[in-house]
Motif scaffolding. Sequence first.
Motif, PDB file in Angstrom:
ATOM      1  N   GLN A 141      11.212  19.072 -21.612  1.00  0.00           N
ATOM      2  CA  GLN A 141      11.091  20.457 -22.046  1.00  0.00           C
ATOM      3  C   GLN A 141      10.534  21.304 -20.912  1.00  0.00           C
ATOM      4  O   GLN A 141      10.971  22.440 -20.701  1.00  0.00           O
ATOM      5  CB  GLN A 141      10.166  20.573 -23.278  1.00  0.00           C
ATOM      6  N   ASN A 142       9.581  20.756 -20.162  1.00  0.00           N
ATOM      7  CA  ASN A 142       8.966  21.475 -19.039  1.00  0.00           C
ATOM      8  C   ASN A 142      10.012  21.735 -17.961  1.00  0.00           C
ATOM      9  O   ASN A 142      10.058  22.818 -17.377  1.00  0.00           O
ATOM     10  CB  ASN A 142       7.777  20.691 -18.504  1.00  0.00           C
ATOM     11  N   GLN A 143      10.877  20.756 -17.682  1.00  0.00           N
ATOM     12  CA  GLN A 143      11.918  20.951 -16.673  1.00  0.00           C
ATOM     13  C   GLN A 143      12.955  21.952 -17.170  1.00  0.00           C
ATOM     14  O   GLN A 143      13.489  22.722 -16.375  1.00  0.00           O
ATOM     15  CB  GLN A 143      12.617  19.623 -16.373  1.00  0.00           C
ATOM     16  N   LYS A 144      13.215  21.960 -18.382  1.00  0.00           N
ATOM     17  CA  LYS A 144      14.180  22.893 -18.965  1.00  0.00           C
ATOM     18  C   LYS A 144      13.667  24.324 -18.838  1.00  0.00           C
ATOM     19  O   LYS A 144      14.418  25.237 -18.501  1.00  0.00           O
ATOM     20  CB  LYS A 144      14.375  22.532 -20.425  1.00  0.00           C
ATOM     21  N   ILE A 145      12.378  24.479 -19.072  1.00  0.00           N
ATOM     22  CA  ILE A 145      11.773  25.805 -18.994  1.00  0.00           C
ATOM     23  C   ILE A 145      11.743  26.250 -17.539  1.00  0.00           C
ATOM     24  O   ILE A 145      12.008  27.411 -17.221  1.00  0.00           O
ATOM     25  CB  ILE A 145      10.371  25.811 -19.609  1.00  0.00           C
TER      26      ILE A 145
END
Length: 174
Positions: free
Chosen positions: A167-171
């Motif tokens: 999720q952090n990489q997606k953001i």
Amino acid sequence: MQSLKRLSILFLFLISLSASAQNADSTSFEAQRMRVNKLIEDRKVKFGEYDMSLEKKTGIFGLFKSKDDMQKTIDILKNIVITDNNIFLETRRLISIKDDEKQKFQNLASEYDKQVSAYMATINKLQKENEKLKKELNNIDSGDKSTNIFLYIALGIIAVLGYLLYQNQKITKG
């Protein structure tokens, strides 16, 4: 349960051994008893001869006992005394055989008692060892369950961290 079967088989084996030993001892006892009974029968016959010799009067006109009559009576009486002595000796041997048998059976009983006690002690020791091993196995199984719980928790944490990183990489890309 298996140990009880083995113990009962051992006990039956020991009984059969003592029965065969008893047969051998009983045979010698019976032979000795027959010797004593034969001597007693011989004594009865000799005593009958003694009674007849007391009645026998071959002296003057059959009214008196002759010297030969007296000597025959004395000889028969001597044979009776010798037979009595043999009866006493053989009876003493018979009693000795019986006492030896009794002592032998007491020794066998004592030995078998010691063996059975030793077997029972061994069985108790093995049962305690078996219980100890069962407890150790249960502890290992419990340890495996707690290890499995920690493994599941760790996998859950890794999965959550992986999801958060994803999720952090997606953001950050987006």
